[in-house]
Design a protein around this motif. Structure first.
Motif, PDB file in Angstrom:
ATOM      1  N   TYR A   1      -4.411   1.398  -5.806  1.00  0.00           N
ATOM      2  CA  TYR A   1      -3.495   1.383  -4.664  1.00  0.00           C
ATOM      3  C   TYR A   1      -2.574   2.599  -4.681  1.00  0.00           C
ATOM      4  O   TYR A   1      -2.229   3.142  -3.625  1.00  0.00           O
ATOM      5  CB  TYR A   1      -2.656   0.100  -4.667  1.00  0.00           C
ATOM      6  N   LEU A   2      -2.177   3.017  -5.859  1.00  0.00           N
ATOM      7  CA  LEU A   2      -1.321   4.199  -5.984  1.00  0.00           C
ATOM      8  C   LEU A   2      -2.038   5.451  -5.473  1.00  0.00           C
ATOM      9  O   LEU A   2      -1.447   6.259  -4.746  1.00  0.00           O
ATOM     10  CB  LEU A   2      -0.906   4.390  -7.446  1.00  0.00           C
ATOM     11  N   ILE A   3      -3.306   5.584  -5.827  1.00  0.00           N
ATOM     12  CA  ILE A   3      -4.092   6.731  -5.353  1.00  0.00           C
ATOM     13  C   ILE A   3      -4.211   6.714  -3.834  1.00  0.00           C
ATOM     14  O   ILE A   3      -4.050   7.744  -3.171  1.00  0.00           O
ATOM     15  CB  ILE A   3      -5.491   6.733  -6.004  1.00  0.00           C
ATOM     16  N   LEU A   4      -4.483   5.543  -3.256  1.00  0.00           N
ATOM     17  CA  LEU A   4      -4.585   5.440  -1.803  1.00  0.00           C
ATOM     18  C   LEU A   4      -3.260   5.808  -1.133  1.00  0.00           C
ATOM     19  O   LEU A   4      -3.251   6.468  -0.085  1.00  0.00           O
ATOM     20  CB  LEU A   4      -4.982   4.022  -1.407  1.00  0.00           C
ATOM     21  N   THR A   5      -2.157   5.377  -1.729  1.00  0.00           N
ATOM     22  CA  THR A   5      -0.844   5.710  -1.174  1.00  0.00           C
ATOM     23  C   THR A   5      -0.612   7.214  -1.181  1.00  0.00           C
ATOM     24  O   THR A   5      -0.111   7.787  -0.201  1.00  0.00           O
ATOM     25  CB  THR A   5       0.264   5.006  -1.973  1.00  0.00           C
ATOM     26  N   ILE A   6      -0.996   7.858  -2.266  1.00  0.00           N
ATOM     27  CA  ILE A   6      -0.865   9.313  -2.353  1.00  0.00           C
ATOM     28  C   ILE A   6      -1.712   9.993  -1.287  1.00  0.00           C
ATOM     29  O   ILE A   6      -1.277  10.955  -0.640  1.00  0.00           O
ATOM     30  CB  ILE A   6      -1.256   9.800  -3.767  1.00  0.00           C
ATOM     31  N   PHE A   7      -2.906   9.482  -1.072  1.00  0.00           N
ATOM     32  CA  PHE A   7      -3.789  10.039  -0.042  1.00  0.00           C
ATOM     33  C   PHE A   7      -3.143   9.942   1.346  1.00  0.00           C
ATOM     34  O   PHE A   7      -3.190  10.891   2.134  1.00  0.00           O
ATOM     35  CB  PHE A   7      -5.128   9.312  -0.045  1.00  0.00           C
ATOM     36  N   ILE A   8      -2.548   8.790   1.627  1.00  0.00           N
ATOM     37  CA  ILE A   8      -1.902   8.601   2.935  1.00  0.00           C
ATOM     38  C   ILE A   8      -0.746   9.575   3.115  1.00  0.00           C
ATOM     39  O   ILE A   8      -0.566  10.179   4.178  1.00  0.00           O
ATOM     40  CB  ILE A   8      -1.416   7.147   3.082  1.00  0.00           C
ATOM     41  N   ILE A   9       0.019   9.775   2.057  1.00  0.00           N
ATOM     42  CA  ILE A   9       1.152  10.714   2.121  1.00  0.00           C
ATOM     43  C   ILE A   9       0.644  12.130   2.376  1.00  0.00           C
ATOM     44  O   ILE A   9       1.193  12.868   3.212  1.00  0.00           O
ATOM     45  CB  ILE A   9       1.974  10.654   0.813  1.00  0.00           C
ATOM     46  N   ILE A  10      -0.431  12.517   1.675  1.00  0.00           N
ATOM     47  CA  ILE A  10      -0.977  13.867   1.831  1.00  0.00           C
ATOM     48  C   ILE A  10      -1.470  14.087   3.258  1.00  0.00           C
ATOM     49  O   ILE A  10      -1.250  15.151   3.849  1.00  0.00           O
ATOM     50  CB  ILE A  10      -2.125  14.097   0.826  1.00  0.00           C
ATOM     51  N   ILE A  11      -2.132  13.095   3.812  1.00  0.00           N
ATOM     52  CA  ILE A  11      -2.699  13.235   5.158  1.00  0.00           C
ATOM     53  C   ILE A  11      -1.613  13.495   6.194  1.00  0.00           C
ATOM     54  O   ILE A  11      -1.768  14.331   7.089  1.00  0.00           O
ATOM     55  CB  ILE A  11      -3.510  11.973   5.527  1.00  0.00           C
TER      56      ILE A  11
END
Length: 521
Positions: free
Chosen positions: A503-513
């Protein structure tokens, strides 16, 4: 009117979707999964949104038709439906599942302004994120169908080393990132941009990233996250009754079934501390079989043996009743008395097989399929482990073994073994049971525990904490598998943290996008 280039892309997308089946068991040609999904990424760049959606749908149709064609066996042979009707039902199921890759492609196109098409950012961040979202919907909507997640195809690949760390969801994510990097490399080659220095840097970076992911995963694969407890040992026997599916629920077969399991148990009870029968081994309500169960319980206690057996439990109340798919334990310290507390009740029910979703609308389909016990109730998500001879078993029944998070919710540091019982006779001599076994192997690897799998007609196995098969019975034979085991202690990172790192990785991905920065290309 369909043009020849579009027709060619549709045929290619169908083939690319279909070849993915060979990356799963029993074939295990894992590189084909990369070919399949990378092909999907490259084919979805179309002039129109309709073409994008159509190509992704056709890819999904090929993927699921090849991957779950074995459902036809259940519909035709055991649902007693004609070949044309069985084909129609299978086609509808496959078409429904193909909507999810189509949704993925449509969403990917809608976000072109955030991540330009065929940019590195789209391939390695946006596409993996959207794929995870659509897979989550597929796994949960109407109780979900989480079969054929790409991560399972990597059980024999270097990425297998990541299962004890990130679990199936994390491996799915890393797999799609690797495919995104491969798609980017292919796209740069197609566009002949290799002579430009800025693209060379991206190409070298993408290639090195894939190598680093594989190398790190391969290194993790050799770490022993858990250890054997040599101070404790038990002898366990798994019973495979091999009762034909066409006869299992016949009242005329019941006595023969009870006799088969009793005789197999009698042959091995002197040398076994624990004996395990498969799912719904007794095809009758528990309260109907009280004399048999009490006699079996007394016999087990006389030999100081615990017996776990699958049975159907009907619980009546003043106004209604519930039917449960249960696994109960006999041979405890005190005599069996219905209802015992040392039992597991199946929580995640299979649509149409065990319950009818949208019952008023879809009940005619269930009646046509003529599936016994298709009106079951679910047990709680979190249950006490089964305890047998001082050992604790986190237990799931049949389909539930593919639900990693369900096991995680019930797993504790003092769990000794994982246990699953099943009846895959519905799928005949097809690849379905092998895919099911592959997912069970993944659970053992994620949690670092030996997994015991007792089935009606195969595949009955003992799976090591590394996910490898240590013992196995041949399919379609009446037999028993005996093994001496030590439990494991310690926790894998996944057993400790579950999906939180994912979930942490997905959150980082959303922030980057959504960060306002220069697009990567």
């Amino acid at each position: 009117m369909m043009t020849k280039p579009l027709l060619a892309r549709l045929i290619l997308s169908l083939l690319l979707g279909a070849i993915a089946v060979f990356s799963y068991s029993p074939f295990d040609i894992w590189p084909l999964a990369y070919v399949s999904f990378t092909g999907l990424l490259l084919l979805t760049k179309q002039k129109s949104a309709k073409q994008t959606a159509l190509i992704a749908f056709i890819w999904g149709f090929g993927y699921f038709l090849a991957g779950i064609h074995w459902v036809y066996v259940s519909i035709n042979q055991y649902g007693d439906l004609s070949i044309p009707v069985a084909i129609i039902i299978l086609s509808l199921l496959v078409a429904y599942l193909a909507l999810y890759p189509m949704l993925f492609a449509v969403l990917l196109r809608l976000f072109n302004k955030v991540c330009p098409a065929y940019s590195l950012k789209q391939f390695i961040i946006l596409a993996p994120l959207i794929w995870q979202i659509t897979e989550y919907i597929r796994s949960t909507l109407l109780n979900g169908f989480a079969w054929l997640q790409f991560g399972y195809s990597q059980l024999e690949s270097p990425l297998a080393g990541l299962f004890p760390i990130l679990g199936i969801n994390g491996v799915n994510l890393l797999f799609t990132i690797c495919c995104g990097l491969l798609a980017y490399l292919v796209q740069q080659f197609i566009q002949r941009r290799l002579h430009l220095s800025k693209y060379k840097l991206h190409i070298y970076g993408a290639s090195c990233t894939i190598l680093v992911i594989f190398a790190a995963s391969f290194w993790f694969k050799h770490i022993n996250w858990t250890q054997l407890d040599y101070t404790r040992q038990t002898n366990i026997t798994l019973i495979q009754g091999n009762i034909p599916q066409s006869l299992r629920w016949s009242s005329k077969q019941l006595n023969k079934t009870l006799q088969t399991y009793a005789e197999l148990t009698q042959e091995h009870i002197k040398d076994s501390d624990i004996i395990i029968w498969p799912e719904a081994a007794i095809t009758d309500f528990e309260y109907n079989q009280q004399p048999y169960l009490k006699a079996l319980d007394l016999y087990a206690r006389q030999h100081d043996t615990a017996i776990a057996l699958g049975i159907v439990d009907l619980v009546k109340n003043e106004y209604d009743y519930q039917i449960y798919n249960a696994l109960i334990v006999l041979g405890g310290l005190t005599p069996y008395q219905y209802p015992t507390k040392n039992r597991y009740i199946k929580h995640h029910l299979v649509p149409f097989g065990e319950y009818i979703p949208l019952q008023q609308l879809l009940s005619p389909i269930a009646k046509a399929l003529n599936i016994p016990m298709s009106s079951m109730s679910a047990g709680p998500a979190i249950q006490e482990p089964l305890t047998m001879k001082g050992f604790k078993f986190v237990t799931v029944i049949c389909y539930e073994v593919i639900l990693s998070n369900l096991l995680w919710q019930n797993f504790t540091s003092d769990t000794d073994f994982l246990l699953t019982v099943s009846n895959d006779a519905w799928f005949g001599n097809s690849i379905g049971p092998w895919q099911h076994l592959q997912m069970a192997r993944t659970r053992a690897l994620e949690f670092g525990r030996t997994l015991l799998r007792s089935t009606n007609n195969g595949i009955t196995t003992v799976i090591s904490p590394k996910g490898s098969i240590t013992k196995q019975l041949p399919q379609f034979q009446t037999a028993a598998l005996s093994v001496t085991l030590n439990p494991n202690t310690g926790l894998t990172p996944y057993a400790r943290w579950g999906n939180y790192p994912y979930y942490l990785i997905l959150t980082i991905f959303i922030i980057i996008i959504f960060l306002r920065q220069k697009h990567l290309k």
